[in-house]
Motif scaffolding. Sequence first.
Motif, short mmCIF file in Angstrom:
data_model
loop_
_atom_site.label_atom_id
_atom_site.label_comp_id
_atom_site.label_asym_id
_atom_site.label_seq_id
_atom_site.Cartn_x
_atom_site.Cartn_y
_atom_site.Cartn_z
N ASN A 47 0.82 -1.21 0.00
CA ASN A 47 0.00 0.00 0.00
C ASN A 47 0.86 1.27 0.00
OD1 ASN A 47 1.08 -0.10 2.54
ND2 ASN A 47 -0.87 -0.04 3.63
N ASN A 48 2.16 1.10 -0.21
CA ASN A 48 3.13 2.20 -0.24
C ASN A 48 3.24 2.92 1.11
OD1 ASN A 48 5.18 3.27 -1.82
ND2 ASN A 48 3.99 5.09 -2.29
N ARG A 49 2.88 2.23 2.18
CA ARG A 49 3.03 2.80 3.52
C ARG A 49 4.25 2.18 4.19
NH1 ARG A 49 -2.66 4.12 6.19
NH2 ARG A 49 -1.29 4.79 7.84
N TRP A 84 9.25 6.35 14.05
CA TRP A 84 9.12 7.44 13.08
C TRP A 84 8.61 8.67 13.81
CZ3 TRP A 84 4.12 9.29 12.63
CH2 TRP A 84 3.11 8.45 13.06
N ILE A 85 8.63 9.78 13.10
CA ILE A 85 8.17 11.04 13.69
C ILE A 85 7.26 11.74 12.70
CG2 ILE A 85 10.14 12.40 12.87
CD1 ILE A 85 9.12 12.94 16.37
N ASN A 86 6.25 12.43 13.23
CA ASN A 86 5.36 13.23 12.39
C ASN A 86 6.13 14.45 11.88
OD1 ASN A 86 3.22 14.54 11.16
ND2 ASN A 86 1.98 14.69 13.00
N ALA A 87 5.90 14.80 10.64
CA ALA A 87 6.60 15.92 10.01
C ALA A 87 6.41 17.23 10.78
CB ALA A 87 6.14 16.10 8.57
N SER A 88 5.28 17.39 11.44
CA SER A 88 5.00 18.64 12.15
C SER A 88 5.54 18.65 13.58
CB SER A 88 3.50 18.93 12.17
OG SER A 88 2.81 17.90 12.85
N ILE A 109 7.04 11.08 8.72
CA ILE A 109 5.74 10.78 8.12
C ILE A 109 4.86 12.03 8.22
CG2 ILE A 109 3.64 9.36 8.33
CD1 ILE A 109 6.06 7.72 7.56
N ASP A 110 4.13 12.32 7.14
CA ASP A 110 3.15 13.41 7.17
C ASP A 110 1.80 12.79 7.49
OD1 ASP A 110 1.32 15.47 6.71
OD2 ASP A 110 2.63 16.40 5.22
N VAL A 111 1.43 12.84 8.77
CA VAL A 111 0.18 12.24 9.23
C VAL A 111 -1.02 12.89 8.56
CG1 VAL A 111 -1.26 11.82 11.28
CG2 VAL A 111 1.23 11.55 11.42
N GLU A 112 -0.95 14.20 8.37
CA GLU A 112 -2.08 14.94 7.78
C GLU A 112 -2.27 14.60 6.30
OE1 GLU A 112 0.40 16.62 9.65
OE2 GLU A 112 -0.85 16.53 11.44
N GLN A 113 -1.27 14.05 5.66
CA GLN A 113 -1.35 13.69 4.24
C GLN A 113 -1.43 12.17 4.05
OE1 GLN A 113 -1.56 15.88 1.61
NE2 GLN A 113 -1.70 17.48 3.16
N GLY A 114 -2.18 11.51 4.91
CA GLY A 114 -2.41 10.09 4.76
C GLY A 114 -1.24 9.21 5.14
#
Length: 146
Positions: A47-49, A84-88, A109-114
């Motif tokens: 799923n490319n995750r 991992w860490i959220n980009a924000s 990882i950009d949590v807000e972008q899926g």
Amino acid sequence: MATKKQLTARDIMTAGVQCIGAHQSLKEAAIMMRDMNVGALPICGDNNRLTGLITDRDIVVQCCAEGIDPATVQAGSLSGELHWINASAGADEALATMEQHQIKRMPVIDVEQGHQLVGMITEANLARNLTDAQIAEFATKVYANA
């Protein structure tokens, strides 16, 4: 007087990270690492995750040193515990996570972008963006038991 904006994980990461597919071979991972001049690759599932992270050392120690042909082993089979860490998130949070888990590379990882993989934070990123005191503390915590 304006306050200085706190750096985020996105501010200090290296963007443009490529994944190795979980079903691709360790030989393919090694070739990608060589061609991109990196020591680690994120592993992505169908799923490319993000599903894991593999290092050049993982390939050598867990495959080659055991006499196993890297062309016969799927990259996903070596994906260990994943941090991992959220980009924000703040750069200080990224630093603390890396220190706590004694890791030298961490996917962003950009949590807000899926939950898309957007980059990687490495020791070099930390060295370019943090204070000497923060870098010294990182080195002490990550390499103390190495």
